[in-house]
Write an enzyme that holds these catalytic residues in place. Structure first.
Site, PDB file in Angstrom:
ATOM      1  N   GLU A   1      -9.739  -1.647  -3.379  1.00  0.00           N
ATOM      2  CA  GLU A   1      -8.732  -1.721  -4.419  1.00  0.00           C
ATOM      3  C   GLU A   1      -9.581  -2.311  -5.896  1.00  0.00           C
ATOM      4  O   GLU A   1      -9.186  -1.955  -6.809  1.00  0.00           O
ATOM      5  CB  GLU A   1      -7.885  -2.953  -4.049  1.00  0.00           C
ATOM      6  CG  GLU A   1      -6.737  -2.588  -2.649  1.00  0.00           C
ATOM      7  CD  GLU A   1      -5.968  -1.666  -2.819  1.00  0.00           C
ATOM      8  OE1 GLU A   1      -6.100  -0.789  -4.032  1.00  0.00           O
ATOM      9  OE2 GLU A   1      -5.358  -1.236  -1.960  1.00  0.00           O
ATOM     10  N   TYR A  43      -3.339  -2.966   7.991  1.00  0.00           N
ATOM     11  CA  TYR A  43      -2.382  -4.006   8.023  1.00  0.00           C
ATOM     12  C   TYR A  43      -1.280  -4.054   8.954  1.00  0.00           C
ATOM     13  O   TYR A  43      -1.040  -4.812   9.715  1.00  0.00           O
ATOM     14  CB  TYR A  43      -1.729  -4.194   6.802  1.00  0.00           C
ATOM     15  CG  TYR A  43      -2.617  -4.717   5.611  1.00  0.00           C
ATOM     16  CD1 TYR A  43      -3.589  -5.759   5.727  1.00  0.00           C
ATOM     17  CD2 TYR A  43      -3.090  -3.790   4.152  1.00  0.00           C
ATOM     18  CE1 TYR A  43      -4.518  -6.103   4.656  1.00  0.00           C
ATOM     19  CE2 TYR A  43      -3.810  -4.241   3.447  1.00  0.00           C
ATOM     20  CZ  TYR A  43      -4.492  -5.331   3.641  1.00  0.00           C
ATOM     21  OH  TYR A  43      -5.480  -5.871   2.685  1.00  0.00           O
ATOM     22  N   HIS A  92      -5.604   1.711   4.554  1.00  0.00           N
ATOM     23  CA  HIS A  92      -5.138  -0.004   4.266  1.00  0.00           C
ATOM     24  C   HIS A  92      -3.854  -0.102   4.945  1.00  0.00           C
ATOM     25  O   HIS A  92      -3.633  -1.196   5.609  1.00  0.00           O
ATOM     26  CB  HIS A  92      -4.982  -0.062   2.780  1.00  0.00           C
ATOM     27  CG  HIS A  92      -6.290   0.369   2.086  1.00  0.00           C
ATOM     28  ND1 HIS A  92      -6.409   0.135   0.664  1.00  0.00           N
ATOM     29  CD2 HIS A  92      -7.486   0.676   2.530  1.00  0.00           C
ATOM     30  CE1 HIS A  92      -7.388   0.272   0.314  1.00  0.00           C
ATOM     31  NE2 HIS A  92      -8.467   0.666   1.427  1.00  0.00           N
ATOM     32  N   GLU A 117      -5.258   4.515   0.837  1.00  0.00           N
ATOM     33  CA  GLU A 117      -4.116   3.824   0.904  1.00  0.00           C
ATOM     34  C   GLU A 117      -3.364   3.812   2.260  1.00  0.00           C
ATOM     35  O   GLU A 117      -2.911   2.935   2.991  1.00  0.00           O
ATOM     36  CB  GLU A 117      -3.116   4.144  -0.138  1.00  0.00           C
ATOM     37  CG  GLU A 117      -3.778   3.880  -1.704  1.00  0.00           C
ATOM     38  CD  GLU A 117      -4.014   2.330  -2.044  1.00  0.00           C
ATOM     39  OE1 GLU A 117      -3.588   1.499  -1.115  1.00  0.00           O
ATOM     40  OE2 GLU A 117      -4.648   2.143  -2.992  1.00  0.00           O
ATOM     41  N   ASP A 145       0.649  -1.194  -0.125  1.00  0.00           N
ATOM     42  CA  ASP A 145      -0.014  -0.037   0.041  1.00  0.00           C
ATOM     43  C   ASP A 145       0.900   1.480  -0.009  1.00  0.00           C
ATOM     44  O   ASP A 145       0.496   2.310  -0.698  1.00  0.00           O
ATOM     45  CB  ASP A 145      -1.114  -0.174   1.463  1.00  0.00           C
ATOM     46  CG  ASP A 145      -2.027  -1.072   1.089  1.00  0.00           C
ATOM     47  OD1 ASP A 145      -2.697  -0.808  -0.054  1.00  0.00           O
ATOM     48  OD2 ASP A 145      -2.452  -1.796   2.076  1.00  0.00           O
ATOM     49  N   HIS A 153     -10.337   1.122  -7.270  1.00  0.00           N
ATOM     50  CA  HIS A 153      -9.150   1.534  -7.817  1.00  0.00           C
ATOM     51  C   HIS A 153      -8.577   1.131  -8.937  1.00  0.00           C
ATOM     52  O   HIS A 153      -8.310   1.822  -9.842  1.00  0.00           O
ATOM     53  CB  HIS A 153      -7.943   1.486  -6.703  1.00  0.00           C
ATOM     54  CG  HIS A 153      -8.223   2.005  -5.248  1.00  0.00           C
ATOM     55  ND1 HIS A 153      -7.532   1.767  -4.185  1.00  0.00           N
ATOM     56  CD2 HIS A 153      -9.050   3.088  -5.131  1.00  0.00           C
ATOM     57  CE1 HIS A 153      -7.985   2.612  -3.038  1.00  0.00           C
ATOM     58  NE2 HIS A 153      -8.956   3.411  -3.661  1.00  0.00           N
TER      59      HIS A 153
END
Length: 341
Positions: A214, A125, A121, A118, A87, A217
């Site tokens: 995603e 994570y 994200h 992003e 990301d 995107h």
């Protein structure tokens, strides 16, 4: 990893200076009037799908993590390590290259919002790794996966090479459509396999949110590509897609085999080819792998199940009323996920 200067300093390739999306606009600093309604609609869809890491409850996951096998822990931790790094790579490409390439305000608005997502994200994570991995040395190794884990280094290098590439915007746009449409597909699918088994509800819920982001995107990359006046020779598109398929297949079927969590590697390879075929069709090419979806349960989630994404979402995913002005909006571009190409 190299410098971005060589890529940023390139001259436009022949024909690019005449591309409306890439031509300097006198009004590029003001949003209205909207020139591309299809791009604006995609931006509003992205805006409607905003979420934060605080919405994801990991309390059950912490308990279930301890009950996983060592193989399952190894697989999940390395998948999260790849995602945490990737990301950031996508974000760097947007900030360093695509926002400089594209001159249309509504497209820049989408990229600006994508950068924000992003970051979320990457936070999600990183939070998952921070929550699950208690050993400080192992945590450090996973947070530095681009340097410490060879199979992740290979995927990262492919992405970084495209960021630094002096090649045309069209080439790099297709490459990053592959990053978000193919490079993530096997890992997303593997985590959804855990959901099918009733494991790790927080991880799998965040995976659902991120995979849908995603998917949008990737759709946006395909939309911009469809609006380019000078597209790539089909052979070049096939070459880029085939490279991405080979790298993703090696990653999730050999280097970090999905059979660690009880999945069939041959079926996973077929699934990656199925996803690649779908991307090729969206880019205006013919299917090359002729692969069918081997995982029927993926029909309802992730990349194959976006048809009702913005109308229906578990946990009130869509922000209230953001899409209301688009109900009768532009229909020039519509991405479908039907399997009959």
């Amino acid at each position: 990893m190299g410098s971005l200067k060589e890529g940023q300093g390139r001259d436009m390739e022949e024909g690019e200076s005449e591309e409306p999306l890439l031509m300097a606009q006198n009004q590029r600093f003001t949003m209205f009037p909207i020139r591309y309604k299809s791009i604006w609609e995609m931006y509003k869809k992205a805006e409607a799908s905003f979420w934060t890491a605080e919405e994801v409850d990991l309390s059950t996951d912490v308990q279930q993590w301890e009950a996983l096998t060592d193989s399952e822990k190894h697989f999940i931790s390395h998948i999260l390590a790849f995602f945490a790094a990737s990301d950031g790579i996508v974000l760097e490409n947007l900030a360093a290259r695509f926002l400089n390439d594209v001159q249309v305000p509504e497209a820049r608005a989408f990229y600006g919002f994508q950068i924000a997502m992003e970051n979320i994200h990457s936070e999600m994570y990183s939070l998952l790794l921070e929550t699950f991995i208690k050993d400080s040395k192992e945590k450090d190794r996973l947070f530095n996966a681009i340097e410490t884990i060879p199979c992740i280094s290979k995927k990262a290098k492919w992405c970084l090479d495209w960021i630094q590439s002096p090649m045309s915007f069209a080439v790099r746009l297709v490459a990053f459509a592959c990053v978000e449409g193919i490079f993530f597909s096997g890992s997303f699918c593997a985590i959804f396999w855990l959901k099918k088994r009733g494991l790790m509800p927080g991880l799998t819920f965040s995976n659902e949110l991120i995979s849908r982001d995603e998917g949008l995107h990737c759709d946006f990359a395909c939309l911009l590509y469809s609006l380019l006046q000078k597209q790539l020779p089909l052979e070049k598109v096939y070459q880029i897609v085939h490279e991405a398929v080979e790298i993703e297949t090696e990653f999730v079927c050999k280097a970090l085999p999905c059979d660690l969590i009880g999945m069939n590697s041959n079926l996973m390879s077929q699934y990656i080819q199925f996803v690649a075929d779908r991307l090729l069709v969206t880019l205006g090419c013919e299917r090359t792998y002729k692969a069918e979806n081997p995982f029927d349960w993926m029909e309802f989630i992730s990349l194959q199940g976006k048809t009702n994404f913005f109308e229906k979402r578990v946990g009130e995913y869509q922000k209230a009323s953001v899409m209301s002005n688009l109900q009768n909006g532009n229909q020039n571009y519509e991405f479908t996920t039907e399997e009959d190409f």
